[in-house]
Design a protein around this motif. Structure first.
Motif, PDB file in Angstrom:
ATOM      1  N   SER A   9       0.705  -1.062   0.044  1.00  0.00           N
ATOM      2  CA  SER A   9      -0.095   0.078   0.019  1.00  0.00           C
ATOM      3  C   SER A   9       1.052   1.445  -0.059  1.00  0.00           C
ATOM      4  O   SER A   9       1.990   1.136   0.327  1.00  0.00           O
ATOM      5  CB  SER A   9      -0.792  -0.019   1.255  1.00  0.00           C
ATOM      6  OG  SER A   9      -0.298   0.268   2.392  1.00  0.00           O
ATOM      7  N   SER A  10       0.367   2.461  -0.446  1.00  0.00           N
ATOM      8  CA  SER A  10       0.928   3.377  -0.639  1.00  0.00           C
ATOM      9  C   SER A  10       1.400   3.982   0.803  1.00  0.00           C
ATOM     10  O   SER A  10       2.401   4.581   1.019  1.00  0.00           O
ATOM     11  CB  SER A  10       0.252   4.878  -1.250  1.00  0.00           C
ATOM     12  OG  SER A  10      -0.836   4.959  -0.769  1.00  0.00           O
ATOM     13  N   MET A  11       0.581   3.743   1.980  1.00  0.00           N
ATOM     14  CA  MET A  11       0.952   4.334   3.078  1.00  0.00           C
ATOM     15  C   MET A  11       2.019   3.520   3.716  1.00  0.00           C
ATOM     16  O   MET A  11       2.753   4.203   4.515  1.00  0.00           O
ATOM     17  CB  MET A  11      -0.376   3.891   3.962  1.00  0.00           C
ATOM     18  CG  MET A  11      -0.166   4.537   5.552  1.00  0.00           C
ATOM     19  SD  MET A  11      -1.744   4.355   6.353  1.00  0.00           S
ATOM     20  CE  MET A  11      -1.241   4.435   7.997  1.00  0.00           C
ATOM     21  N   ARG A  12       2.102   2.248   3.657  1.00  0.00           N
ATOM     22  CA  ARG A  12       3.168   1.316   3.891  1.00  0.00           C
ATOM     23  C   ARG A  12       4.467   1.788   3.168  1.00  0.00           C
ATOM     24  O   ARG A  12       5.492   1.874   3.915  1.00  0.00           O
ATOM     25  CB  ARG A  12       2.895  -0.047   3.820  1.00  0.00           C
ATOM     26  CG  ARG A  12       3.872  -0.947   4.419  1.00  0.00           C
ATOM     27  CD  ARG A  12       3.408  -2.582   4.307  1.00  0.00           C
ATOM     28  NE  ARG A  12       2.531  -2.804   4.994  1.00  0.00           N
ATOM     29  CZ  ARG A  12       2.426  -3.214   6.189  1.00  0.00           C
ATOM     30  NH1 ARG A  12       3.572  -3.447   6.752  1.00  0.00           N
ATOM     31  NH2 ARG A  12       1.546  -3.681   7.055  1.00  0.00           N
ATOM     32  N   ARG A  13       4.303   1.906   1.848  1.00  0.00           N
ATOM     33  CA  ARG A  13       5.550   2.424   1.295  1.00  0.00           C
ATOM     34  C   ARG A  13       6.020   3.769   1.499  1.00  0.00           C
ATOM     35  O   ARG A  13       7.412   3.948   1.845  1.00  0.00           O
ATOM     36  CB  ARG A  13       5.236   2.452  -0.245  1.00  0.00           C
ATOM     37  CG  ARG A  13       6.395   2.973  -1.088  1.00  0.00           C
ATOM     38  CD  ARG A  13       5.749   3.557  -2.415  1.00  0.00           C
ATOM     39  NE  ARG A  13       5.043   4.679  -2.111  1.00  0.00           N
ATOM     40  CZ  ARG A  13       4.066   5.228  -2.979  1.00  0.00           C
ATOM     41  NH1 ARG A  13       3.697   4.521  -3.985  1.00  0.00           N
ATOM     42  NH2 ARG A  13       3.449   6.181  -2.665  1.00  0.00           N
TER      43      ARG A  13
END
Length: 59
Positions: A9-13
């Motif tokens: 996910s973009s948040m985790r990245r």
């Protein structure tokens, strides 16, 4: 070769990348002669001394 089962996910990245881009505070010390704040390893802009020696024309 390993392949990811799920998309990151973009948040985790972004959370992972943010650890490398932390803003560090400037390393400020006091001039031993005039007690003004000075960046480390720089001549004092107020009195013109560096490591106790007069470098630039100051006071």
């Amino acid at each position: 070769m390993g392949v990811p089962k799920k998309r990151t996910s973009s948040m985790r990245r972004d959370r992972r990348r943010a650890a490398n881009y932390k803003i560090k505070p400037a390393n400020v010390t006091k001039c031993p002669k005039c007690k003004e704040p000075v960046l480390s390893h720089r001549a004092c802009p107020t009195c013109g001394t560096y490591k106790g020696e007069q470098i630039t024309p100051g006071e």
